[in-house]
Design an enzyme around this catalytic site. Structure first.
Site, short mmCIF file in Angstrom:
data_model
loop_
_atom_site.label_atom_id
_atom_site.label_comp_id
_atom_site.label_asym_id
_atom_site.label_seq_id
_atom_site.Cartn_x
_atom_site.Cartn_y
_atom_site.Cartn_z
CD GLU A 167 74.12 25.87 95.55
OE1 GLU A 167 75.16 26.42 95.93
OE2 GLU A 167 73.04 26.48 95.41
CD GLU A 355 69.66 25.69 98.70
OE1 GLU A 355 70.17 26.82 98.56
OE2 GLU A 355 70.29 24.72 99.15
C1 NOJ Z 1 72.98 27.48 98.48
C2 NOJ Z 1 73.43 26.51 99.51
O1 NOJ Z 1 72.98 25.24 99.19
C3 NOJ Z 1 73.00 26.89 100.92
O2 NOJ Z 1 73.69 26.08 101.81
C4 NOJ Z 1 73.25 28.36 101.16
O3 NOJ Z 1 72.96 28.72 102.47
C5 NOJ Z 1 72.41 29.15 100.18
N1 NOJ Z 1 72.88 28.84 98.86
C6 NOJ Z 1 72.48 30.66 100.38
O4 NOJ Z 1 73.74 31.14 100.09
#
Ligand code: NOJ
Length: 445
Positions: A167, A355
């Site tokens: 990200e 994710e």
């Molecule tokens: C994306 C991120 O990569 C992760 O670190 C985070 O905890 C989650 N989103 C949830 O916000």
């Protein structure tokens, strides 16, 4: 409903965690401070006022967590490496104890029959590099390349799946533009410099993985949002196009060789002033797959602030919508349009949802948690994924964020995303009903 078999026999089911959010052991075995250790040492930078401490204790509990992942029926364990644990001075030689820890993690995955997927960078830059400008210093290209060389040589014999970066829009946008995340810097200049260097590092990282790891599959994990205009008016539609461009197109297009999407807003052209000869070509890399991470919907409207973007979000609490415990608009159906959008790029051959998850408050009753809403959320997203596969969208895996509740960056411990509840005082894990649902589902045919 659907069955596991509907997704195809090669579809990958995974769990994702990250180093800073899970490991703890911030000062053990030669690790130096990361920007997140420094940032959260000021308690005013954590919304719930709780310092990360041991987070979910993965550094010491890794074996149990890996076994738990297997017990729940997943086949992939995605975790990130901590740069300051592996190279404490950021630039030089590796710390053998740091390398040894990840060797243990990888070997445990293999013993449990899990595929280890490694994220090279999940936001925890060594603090000493930030003191030299961090992502705004072009020297990061050299520092990052050295880091990628070291980790691919150390682990490439057993790790075949690599995600170079996680990200970039989140850590560059929140870390260098709004200052909400570590290292807490702001301004358009910092943002554009950091963004350009991060993109160069992703592409260069991809090349290094390919050079050093035989039979590797390499990708990046990009955040994306479903964006919709507040109403049909011309100004709102323009605002939504700009927000969508920034959130969904900004990093993928240069990586695909299309250049930065400066059509979104002319001010983005400033980024070209940070180019050196050859950069346009250097930004592109033919990744084997793209990871997508979708969490929330954004409703955009025209606004004079911030200038340049001239758009803002209609706050989710002002609309009738389903909010998660971070106040974000939960809209599982949005994943469908996003999969279509990313699959339309010719250069994207394979997509993983690297994710997917949701935070809702959880209440322990005895040692049981009934998190029906989280289970429903995953089912709704999966329904869309199933439909996308039917439309021939090349989506090849679904990774849950996350195994156990952990430290949610600036939000602290309050948002819980896990399939497994964690008591942060004792590190006792209790599988939630969502986790039990996955276990039954993944055991099925
Ligand atoms: C994306 C991120 O990569 C992760 O670190 C985070 O905890 C989650 N989103 C949830 O916000």
């Amino acid at each position: 409903m659907f069955r596991k078999g509907d997704f195809g026999k090669d579809f990958k089911w995974g769990i994702t965690i990250s180093a800073f959010q899970n490991e703890g052991a911030a000062n053990e075995d030669g690790k130096s401070a990361s920007i997140w250790d420094s940032f959260t040492s000021d308690i005013f930078n954590i919304n719930d006022g709780n310092a990360p401490g041991e987070t979910s204790g993965f550094y010491h509990n890794y074996k149990d967590d890996i076994k738990l992942t297997r017990d729940l029926g997943f086949g992939v364990f995605r975790f990130s490496l901590s740069w300051p644990r592996i190279i404490p001075d950021g630039k030089g030689r590796s710390n053998q104890k740091g390398i040894a820890f990840y060797n243990r993690v990888i070997d445990s995955c293999l013993e449990e029959g899990l595929e280890p997927w490694v994220t090279i960078y999940h936001w925890d830059l060594p603090q000493c590099l930030e003191e030299e400008g961090g992502w705004t210093n072009r020297g990061i290209l050299q520092w990052f390349s050295n880091y990628v060389e070291i980790v691919t040589k150390a682990f490439g014999d057993r790790v075949k799946h690599w995600i170079v970066m996680n990200e970039p829009m989140t850590f560059v946008g929140l870390g260098y533009f709004t200052g909400y995340h570590a290292p807490g810097r702001n301004g358009i200049g910092n943002f554009l410099k950091a963004a350009h260097h991060a993109t160069l590092c992703m592409a260069e990282g991809g090349r290094i993985v390919k050079k050093n790891v035989k039979n590797s599959e390499v990708g990046v994990a990009l955040s994306c949002s479903y964006v919709k205009p507040a109403n049909k008016l011309f100004f709102s539609r323009g605002a939504a196009t700009r927000v969508e461009g920034l959130l969904n197109r900004f990093f993928i297009e240069p990586l695909l060789g299309l250049g930065y999407p400066t059509d979104i807003m002319p001010a983005l052209n400033i980024i070209k002033s940070y180019f050196l000869p050859g950069d346009k070509e250097r930004l592109a890399f033919d990744f084997d797959f793209i990871g997508l991470q979708y969490y929330f919907r954004v409703v955009a409207k025209f606004s004079l602030f911030p200038p340049v973007l001239f758009a803002t979000e209609v706050p989710p609490w002002q609309r009738k919508t389903n909010l998660n415990s971070m106040g974000l608009d939960v809209y599982p159906k949005g994943v469908s349009a996003l999969l279509d959008f990313f699959a339309h790029y010719q250069g994207i051959r394979k997509i993983f949802l690297t994710e997917s998850g949701v935070c809702y408050p959880d209440f322990l009753r005895g040692d049981k948690i009934n998190d029906a809403r989280r289970k429903k959320y995953h089912q709704k997203v999966l329904k869309q994924v199933r439909k996308a596969i039917k439309r021939d969208i090349p989506v090849a895996g679904y990774f849950v964020w996350t195994l156990v509740d952990n430290f949610e960056w600036r939000e602290g411990f309050q948002p819980r995303f896990g399939l497994v509840y964690n008591d942060f005082k004792t590190q006792k894990r209790s599988v939630k009903s969502s986790g039990r649902w996955f276990k039954d589902f993944l055991r099925g045919d």
